[in-house]
Design a protein around this motif. Sequence first.
Motif, PDB file in Angstrom:
ATOM      1  N   ARG A  13       0.801  -1.299   0.047  1.00 62.66           N
ATOM      2  CA  ARG A  13       0.223   0.048  -0.063  1.00 62.66           C
ATOM      3  C   ARG A  13       0.740   1.195  -0.026  1.00 62.66           C
ATOM      4  N   ASP A  14       1.830   1.404   0.669  1.00 59.89           N
ATOM      5  CA  ASP A  14       2.788   2.479   0.825  1.00 59.89           C
ATOM      6  C   ASP A  14       3.472   2.647  -0.534  1.00 59.89           C
ATOM      7  N   ALA A  15       4.038   1.447  -1.373  1.00 61.18           N
ATOM      8  CA  ALA A  15       4.595   1.734  -2.537  1.00 61.18           C
ATOM      9  C   ALA A  15       3.341   2.428  -3.570  1.00 61.18           C
ATOM     10  N   ILE A  16       2.360   1.688  -3.492  1.00 62.94           N
ATOM     11  CA  ILE A  16       1.331   2.309  -4.210  1.00 62.94           C
ATOM     12  C   ILE A  16       1.148   3.841  -4.051  1.00 62.94           C
ATOM     13  N   THR A  17       0.942   4.184  -2.934  1.00 65.82           N
ATOM     14  CA  THR A  17       0.669   5.610  -2.586  1.00 65.82           C
ATOM     15  C   THR A  17       2.102   6.656  -3.086  1.00 65.82           C
ATOM     16  N   LEU A  24       1.732  12.189  -9.920  1.00 65.83           N
ATOM     17  CA  LEU A  24       1.147  13.417  -9.863  1.00 65.83           C
ATOM     18  C   LEU A  24       1.990  14.448  -9.967  1.00 65.83           C
ATOM     19  N   CYS A  25       3.199  14.424  -9.128  1.00 69.51           N
ATOM     20  CA  CYS A  25       4.075  15.485  -9.064  1.00 69.51           C
ATOM     21  C   CYS A  25       4.833  15.644 -10.188  1.00 69.51           C
ATOM     22  N   SER A  26       5.341  14.508 -10.722  1.00 68.83           N
ATOM     23  CA  SER A  26       6.130  14.651 -12.251  1.00 68.83           C
ATOM     24  C   SER A  26       5.203  15.220 -13.420  1.00 68.83           C
ATOM     25  N   ALA A  27       3.799  14.671 -13.425  1.00 65.76           N
ATOM     26  CA  ALA A  27       2.898  15.234 -14.217  1.00 65.76           C
ATOM     27  C   ALA A  27       2.493  16.727 -13.843  1.00 65.76           C
ATOM     28  N   LEU A  28       2.711  17.244 -13.026  1.00 64.99           N
ATOM     29  CA  LEU A  28       2.155  18.642 -12.624  1.00 64.99           C
ATOM     30  C   LEU A  28       3.595  19.532 -13.077  1.00 64.99           C
ATOM     31  N   PHE A  29       4.640  18.808 -12.759  1.00 65.68           N
ATOM     32  CA  PHE A  29       5.904  19.682 -13.521  1.00 65.68           C
ATOM     33  C   PHE A  29       6.156  19.510 -14.621  1.00 65.68           C
ATOM     34  N   LEU A  30       5.693  18.649 -15.394  1.00 66.92           N
ATOM     35  CA  LEU A  30       5.775  18.428 -16.875  1.00 66.92           C
ATOM     36  C   LEU A  30       4.750  19.579 -17.580  1.00 66.92           C
ATOM     37  N   GLY A  59      -1.325  26.302 -24.931  1.00 62.76           N
ATOM     38  CA  GLY A  59      -0.793  25.967 -23.586  1.00 62.76           C
ATOM     39  C   GLY A  59      -1.916  25.498 -22.449  1.00 62.76           C
ATOM     40  N   LEU A  60      -3.213  26.008 -22.766  1.00 65.60           N
ATOM     41  CA  LEU A  60      -4.367  25.781 -21.748  1.00 65.60           C
ATOM     42  C   LEU A  60      -4.861  24.248 -22.248  1.00 65.60           C
ATOM     43  N   VAL A  61      -4.976  24.014 -23.452  1.00 66.75           N
ATOM     44  CA  VAL A  61      -5.523  22.740 -24.040  1.00 66.75           C
ATOM     45  C   VAL A  61      -4.472  21.550 -23.700  1.00 66.75           C
ATOM     46  N   LEU A  62      -3.295  21.948 -24.226  1.00 68.19           N
ATOM     47  CA  LEU A  62      -2.165  20.512 -24.204  1.00 68.19           C
ATOM     48  C   LEU A  62      -1.633  20.393 -22.804  1.00 68.19           C
ATOM     49  N   ALA A  63      -1.474  21.247 -21.828  1.00 65.46           N
ATOM     50  CA  ALA A  63      -0.814  20.883 -20.780  1.00 65.46           C
ATOM     51  C   ALA A  63      -1.838  20.223 -19.751  1.00 65.46           C
ATOM     52  N   PRO A  64      -3.138  20.142 -19.814  1.00 61.29           N
ATOM     53  CA  PRO A  64      -3.862  19.059 -19.067  1.00 61.29           C
ATOM     54  C   PRO A  64      -3.894  17.667 -19.926  1.00 61.29           C
ATOM     55  N   VAL A  65      -3.618  17.847 -21.041  1.00 64.05           N
ATOM     56  CA  VAL A  65      -3.533  16.502 -21.899  1.00 64.05           C
ATOM     57  C   VAL A  65      -2.114  15.856 -21.589  1.00 64.05           C
ATOM     58  N   LEU A  66      -1.157  16.665 -21.492  1.00 62.69           N
ATOM     59  CA  LEU A  66       0.227  15.848 -21.071  1.00 62.69           C
ATOM     60  C   LEU A  66       0.243  15.595 -19.645  1.00 62.69           C
ATOM     61  N   PHE A  67      -0.502  16.295 -18.829  1.00 63.76           N
ATOM     62  CA  PHE A  67      -0.780  16.051 -17.308  1.00 63.76           C
ATOM     63  C   PHE A  67      -1.335  14.319 -17.307  1.00 63.76           C
ATOM     64  N   ILE A  68      -2.561  14.135 -17.877  1.00 69.26           N
ATOM     65  CA  ILE A  68      -3.202  13.031 -17.631  1.00 69.26           C
ATOM     66  C   ILE A  68      -2.553  11.975 -18.381  1.00 69.26           C
ATOM     67  N   ALA A  69      -1.841  12.212 -19.555  1.00 73.93           N
ATOM     68  CA  ALA A  69      -0.774  11.354 -20.346  1.00 73.93           C
ATOM     69  C   ALA A  69       0.338  10.689 -19.424  1.00 73.93           C
ATOM     70  N   ARG A  70       0.822  11.801 -18.748  1.00 76.86           N
ATOM     71  CA  ARG A  70       2.022  11.367 -17.512  1.00 76.86           C
ATOM     72  C   ARG A  70       1.612  10.499 -16.501  1.00 76.86           C
ATOM     73  N   VAL A  71       0.363  10.874 -16.157  1.00 78.48           N
ATOM     74  CA  VAL A  71       0.019  10.140 -15.038  1.00 78.48           C
ATOM     75  C   VAL A  71      -0.440   8.749 -15.404  1.00 78.48           C
ATOM     76  N   ILE A  72      -1.251   8.489 -16.457  1.00 76.55           N
ATOM     77  CA  ILE A  72      -1.402   7.268 -16.921  1.00 76.55           C
ATOM     78  C   ILE A  72      -0.255   6.335 -17.242  1.00 76.55           C
ATOM     79  N   SER A  73       0.857   7.160 -17.984  1.00 72.61           N
ATOM     80  CA  SER A  73       2.168   6.176 -18.266  1.00 72.61           C
ATOM     81  C   SER A  73       2.966   6.011 -17.120  1.00 72.61           C
ATOM     82  N   VAL A  74       3.025   6.614 -15.989  1.00 74.52           N
ATOM     83  CA  VAL A  74       3.655   6.203 -15.118  1.00 74.52           C
ATOM     84  C   VAL A  74       2.881   5.003 -14.017  1.00 74.52           C
ATOM     85  N   LEU A  75       1.352   5.052 -13.839  1.00 82.60           N
ATOM     86  CA  LEU A  75       0.672   4.227 -13.187  1.00 82.60           C
ATOM     87  C   LEU A  75       0.507   2.802 -13.677  1.00 82.60           C
TER      88      LEU A  75
END
Length: 94
Positions: A13-17, A24-30, A59-75
């Motif tokens: 559970r800790d590893a998943i957290t 989330l942090c890496s996606a926000l940074f990206l 910027g407003l359209v693609l930044a959230p798309v990159l955020f979601i793509a990064r979160v999905i790719s990491v998880l």
Amino acid sequence: MTTYGGRRGQAERDAITVEIGYALCSALFLAAVFFGAVAGPALLFELPRLLDLFLLRVGLVLAPVLFIARVISVLVGFRPGAQPSQPGRTNPDS
């Protein structure tokens, strides 16, 4: 998790957290870096109105798309409990 669908242990559970936090942090940074690189010139410099609006909207359209793509790719790449086949080796195929 056990092979028969038992409850997850605290370490798993800790590893998943931690993995969710990293995603989330890496996606926000990206997304922030991308938005700054694309829309930054529109915010800092006096550009023609059409170009200014275009850069901000891209910027407003693609930044959230990159955020979601990064979160999905990491998880998706996360495998709980995965251990290297030969501990101590840096190359997983060695």
